[in-house]
Scaffold this motif. Structure first.
Motif, PDB file in Angstrom:
ATOM      1  N   SER A 120      40.415  26.540  54.965  1.00 41.21           N
ATOM      2  CA  SER A 120      41.302  27.312  55.533  1.00 41.21           C
ATOM      3  C   SER A 120      42.600  27.586  54.728  1.00 41.21           C
ATOM      4  O   SER A 120      43.108  28.464  54.651  1.00 41.21           O
ATOM      5  N   PHE A 121      42.940  26.157  54.031  1.00 36.16           N
ATOM      6  CA  PHE A 121      43.946  26.504  53.200  1.00 36.16           C
ATOM      7  C   PHE A 121      44.063  27.161  52.033  1.00 36.16           C
ATOM      8  O   PHE A 121      44.962  27.909  51.728  1.00 36.16           O
ATOM      9  N   LYS A 122      42.783  27.207  51.459  1.00 38.81           N
ATOM     10  CA  LYS A 122      42.664  27.981  50.357  1.00 38.81           C
ATOM     11  C   LYS A 122      42.588  29.410  50.766  1.00 38.81           C
ATOM     12  O   LYS A 122      43.159  30.316  49.783  1.00 38.81           O
ATOM     13  N   SER A 123      42.172  29.855  51.937  1.00 36.43           N
ATOM     14  CA  SER A 123      42.045  31.259  52.423  1.00 36.43           C
ATOM     15  C   SER A 123      43.860  31.582  52.515  1.00 36.43           C
ATOM     16  O   SER A 123      43.990  32.829  52.369  1.00 36.43           O
ATOM     17  N   ILE A 124      44.560  30.784  53.171  1.00 33.81           N
ATOM     18  CA  ILE A 124      45.776  31.222  53.391  1.00 33.81           C
ATOM     19  C   ILE A 124      46.559  31.368  52.018  1.00 33.81           C
ATOM     20  O   ILE A 124      47.359  32.066  51.862  1.00 33.81           O
ATOM     21  N   LEU A 125      46.471  30.175  51.162  1.00 38.51           N
ATOM     22  CA  LEU A 125      46.939  30.492  49.971  1.00 38.51           C
ATOM     23  C   LEU A 125      46.840  31.777  49.106  1.00 38.51           C
ATOM     24  O   LEU A 125      47.531  32.204  48.527  1.00 38.51           O
ATOM     25  N   ALA A 126      45.288  32.131  49.119  1.00 37.19           N
ATOM     26  CA  ALA A 126      44.884  33.498  48.614  1.00 37.19           C
ATOM     27  C   ALA A 126      45.766  34.648  49.302  1.00 37.19           C
ATOM     28  O   ALA A 126      46.150  35.587  48.754  1.00 37.19           O
ATOM     29  N   ALA A 127      45.898  34.556  50.239  1.00 40.68           N
ATOM     30  CA  ALA A 127      46.590  35.884  51.233  1.00 40.68           C
ATOM     31  C   ALA A 127      48.116  35.590  50.798  1.00 40.68           C
ATOM     32  O   ALA A 127      48.823  36.532  50.387  1.00 40.68           O
ATOM     33  N   LEU A 128      48.579  34.463  50.595  1.00 42.32           N
ATOM     34  CA  LEU A 128      50.049  34.455  50.291  1.00 42.32           C
ATOM     35  C   LEU A 128      50.145  35.105  48.819  1.00 42.32           C
ATOM     36  O   LEU A 128      51.401  35.578  48.558  1.00 42.32           O
ATOM     37  N   LEU A 129      49.487  34.818  48.012  1.00 40.61           N
ATOM     38  CA  LEU A 129      49.546  35.208  46.656  1.00 40.61           C
ATOM     39  C   LEU A 129      49.399  36.959  46.630  1.00 40.61           C
ATOM     40  O   LEU A 129      50.397  37.591  45.749  1.00 40.61           O
ATOM     41  N   LEU A 130      48.489  37.597  47.557  1.00 39.48           N
ATOM     42  CA  LEU A 130      48.453  38.753  47.388  1.00 39.48           C
ATOM     43  C   LEU A 130      49.521  39.443  48.121  1.00 39.48           C
ATOM     44  O   LEU A 130      50.108  40.246  47.551  1.00 39.48           O
ATOM     45  N   LEU A 131      49.989  38.920  49.446  1.00 40.54           N
ATOM     46  CA  LEU A 131      51.155  39.448  49.991  1.00 40.54           C
ATOM     47  C   LEU A 131      52.663  39.533  49.172  1.00 40.54           C
ATOM     48  O   LEU A 131      53.331  40.325  49.620  1.00 40.54           O
ATOM     49  N   SER A 132      52.708  38.537  48.175  1.00 37.83           N
ATOM     50  CA  SER A 132      53.985  38.298  47.657  1.00 37.83           C
ATOM     51  C   SER A 132      54.078  39.005  46.273  1.00 37.83           C
ATOM     52  O   SER A 132      55.052  38.663  45.574  1.00 37.83           O
ATOM     53  N   SER A 133      53.384  39.618  46.112  1.00 36.55           N
ATOM     54  CA  SER A 133      53.514  40.124  44.597  1.00 36.55           C
ATOM     55  C   SER A 133      54.235  41.561  44.555  1.00 36.55           C
ATOM     56  O   SER A 133      53.858  42.315  44.101  1.00 36.55           O
ATOM     57  N   GLY A 134      55.237  41.534  45.134  1.00 41.39           N
ATOM     58  CA  GLY A 134      56.252  42.744  44.831  1.00 41.39           C
ATOM     59  C   GLY A 134      57.878  42.478  44.560  1.00 41.39           C
ATOM     60  O   GLY A 134      58.391  41.919  44.914  1.00 41.39           O
TER      61      GLY A 134
ATOM     62  N   ASP B  28      66.189  43.241  51.193  1.00 41.91           N
ATOM     63  CA  ASP B  28      66.733  44.664  51.074  1.00 41.91           C
ATOM     64  C   ASP B  28      66.311  45.290  50.074  1.00 41.91           C
ATOM     65  O   ASP B  28      66.105  46.497  49.878  1.00 41.91           O
ATOM     66  N   SER B  29      65.855  44.689  48.565  1.00 40.69           N
ATOM     67  CA  SER B  29      65.287  45.386  47.522  1.00 40.69           C
ATOM     68  C   SER B  29      63.701  45.315  47.435  1.00 40.69           C
ATOM     69  O   SER B  29      63.320  46.002  46.579  1.00 40.69           O
ATOM     70  N   ASP B  30      63.022  44.726  48.307  1.00 38.95           N
ATOM     71  CA  ASP B  30      61.660  44.506  48.214  1.00 38.95           C
ATOM     72  C   ASP B  30      61.308  44.068  47.043  1.00 38.95           C
ATOM     73  O   ASP B  30      60.153  44.241  46.555  1.00 38.95           O
ATOM     74  N   ALA B  31      62.048  43.091  46.378  1.00 37.64           N
ATOM     75  CA  ALA B  31      61.932  42.386  45.092  1.00 37.64           C
ATOM     76  C   ALA B  31      61.489  41.051  45.176  1.00 37.64           C
ATOM     77  O   ALA B  31      61.631  40.415  46.111  1.00 37.64           O
TER      78      ALA B  31
ATOM     79  N   LYS C   5      59.142  41.114  39.728  1.00 39.25           N
ATOM     80  CA  LYS C   5      58.555  42.354  39.934  1.00 39.25           C
ATOM     81  C   LYS C   5      59.619  43.102  40.745  1.00 39.25           C
ATOM     82  O   LYS C   5      60.080  42.353  41.689  1.00 39.25           O
ATOM     83  N   SER C   6      59.979  44.254  40.628  1.00 42.68           N
ATOM     84  CA  SER C   6      60.717  45.172  41.367  1.00 42.68           C
ATOM     85  C   SER C   6      60.229  46.328  41.699  1.00 42.68           C
ATOM     86  O   SER C   6      59.110  46.753  41.284  1.00 42.68           O
ATOM     87  N   ASP C   7      60.804  47.267  42.473  1.00 37.33           N
ATOM     88  CA  ASP C   7      60.290  48.544  42.731  1.00 37.33           C
ATOM     89  C   ASP C   7      59.926  49.416  41.643  1.00 37.33           C
ATOM     90  O   ASP C   7      59.042  50.149  41.652  1.00 37.33           O
ATOM     91  N   ALA C   8      60.708  49.098  40.555  1.00 33.60           N
ATOM     92  CA  ALA C   8      60.628  50.032  39.471  1.00 33.60           C
ATOM     93  C   ALA C   8      59.809  49.369  38.260  1.00 33.60           C
ATOM     94  O   ALA C   8      59.488  50.022  37.272  1.00 33.60           O
ATOM     95  N   GLN C   9      59.210  48.065  38.456  1.00 29.84           N
ATOM     96  CA  GLN C   9      58.383  47.497  37.447  1.00 29.84           C
ATOM     97  C   GLN C   9      57.156  46.976  37.845  1.00 29.84           C
ATOM     98  O   GLN C   9      56.991  46.792  39.066  1.00 29.84           O
ATOM     99  N   GLN C  10      56.202  46.838  37.158  1.00 28.66           N
ATOM    100  CA  GLN C  10      54.988  46.154  37.304  1.00 28.66           C
ATOM    101  C   GLN C  10      55.554  44.554  37.283  1.00 28.66           C
ATOM    102  O   GLN C  10      56.619  44.124  36.682  1.00 28.66           O
TER     103      GLN C  10
ATOM    104  N   LEU D  35      64.239  34.939  50.988  1.00 27.59           N
ATOM    105  CA  LEU D  35      63.273  34.049  51.401  1.00 27.59           C
ATOM    106  C   LEU D  35      62.330  33.459  50.401  1.00 27.59           C
ATOM    107  O   LEU D  35      61.976  33.922  49.455  1.00 27.59           O
ATOM    108  N   LYS D  36      62.240  31.943  50.829  1.00 29.58           N
ATOM    109  CA  LYS D  36      61.203  31.345  49.401  1.00 29.58           C
ATOM    110  C   LYS D  36      60.294  30.444  50.247  1.00 29.58           C
ATOM    111  O   LYS D  36      60.175  30.083  51.450  1.00 29.58           O
ATOM    112  N   LEU D  37      59.406  30.307  49.532  1.00 33.44           N
ATOM    113  CA  LEU D  37      58.214  29.566  49.888  1.00 33.44           C
ATOM    114  C   LEU D  37      57.495  28.661  48.713  1.00 33.44           C
ATOM    115  O   LEU D  37      57.399  29.545  47.432  1.00 33.44           O
ATOM    116  N   TRP D  38      57.300  27.534  49.039  1.00 33.44           N
ATOM    117  CA  TRP D  38      56.824  26.670  47.610  1.00 33.44           C
ATOM    118  C   TRP D  38      55.493  26.064  48.488  1.00 33.44           C
ATOM    119  O   TRP D  38      55.221  25.604  49.504  1.00 33.44           O
TER     120      TRP D  38
END
Length: 238
Positions: A6-20, A50-53, A78-83, A230-233
């Protein structure tokens, strides 16, 4: 086994959601020392609504003995204008200047950072002090001083402070309050309104096995500060 899956599934989801992101506040209020047996890896992500960064960081650190610990860090942003691009590589050395079980402890951390895109590198010497008031609470503060090196460097010493009040709950859980201050260069210190000051709560809780989860929300106190960060470790000890 079910908990680990379950923890590995949660970690994978966080990695996908946080790539902005533009590099955000991924910092922590670091301690004087870690003990002679410490070894851990850590993933950090910071998000600016605010910046979605977003910024991402991977740590690995290991004690040499009671007094010294080394850490290496890779960071991407990563920002709106960057990969998503690699941002910097940092090597750090912690030196615990205290001994025994005194409630007051202090140490120094030396940093060397190399940045991408032709930006100047940096060298830093940072002090930390910690007071343990009881088994339940502690206060910790950092003073950071860095200089830029290489082509395009700016003059002066770049100054920051950090502070933490932590209260221990039952079951290995911790809550507290963080403050981060960024003052600019000693050659051109900013006025209070242009300085970066952020304040906010955090929580640190155990997960399964040797995993821990840290979450924090920081709020800007001045015109020169982001409105929110917002921070997550996620940390794995070995």
């Amino acid at each position: 086994m079910h908990g680990r899956g379950s923890f590995k599934s949660i970690l994978a989801a966080l990695l996908l959601l946080s790539s902005g992101v533009h590099a955000q506040n991924l910092a922590g209020v670091f301690p004087p020392g870690f003990g002679s047996e410490h070894e851990s890896a850590q993933y950090r992500v910071a998000y600016d609504p605010d910046s979605d960064a977003t910024a991402h960081r991977l740590h690995f650190q290991k004690s040499i003995n009671d007094a010294f610990l080394w850490r290496v860090i890779g960071q991407a942003r990563k920002s709106d204008a960057q990969q998503l691009d690699f941002d910097k590589f940092t090597a750090e050395l912690f030196w615990n200047l205290s001994s025994g079980d005194s409630p007051w402890q202090q140490g120094i951390r030396f940093d060397a950072a190399v940045f991408t895109e032709g930006r100047p590198g940096s060298l830093a010497a940072n002090w930390t002090g910690q007071y343990v008031g009881s088994e339940r609470w502690r206060f910790r503060t950092n003073v950071l001083a860095a200089v830029q090196v290489g082509d395009g460097r700016q003059s002066g010493v770049f100054l920051q402070t950090r502070a933490e009040v932590l209260y221990r709950l039952s079951g290995g859980r911790n809550v507290g309050l963080h403050h981060y201050g960024v003052y600019g260069s000693s050659d051109d210190l900013r006025g209070i309104k242009e300085q970066g000051h952020q304040l906010g709560p955090f929580a640190d809780v155990p997960l399964v096995g040797r995993w821990r989860l840290f979450g924090s929300a920081l709020f800007g106190l001045t015109d020169g500060s982001p409105d929110m960060n917002l921070k997550l470790w996620i940390t794995r000890s070995f």
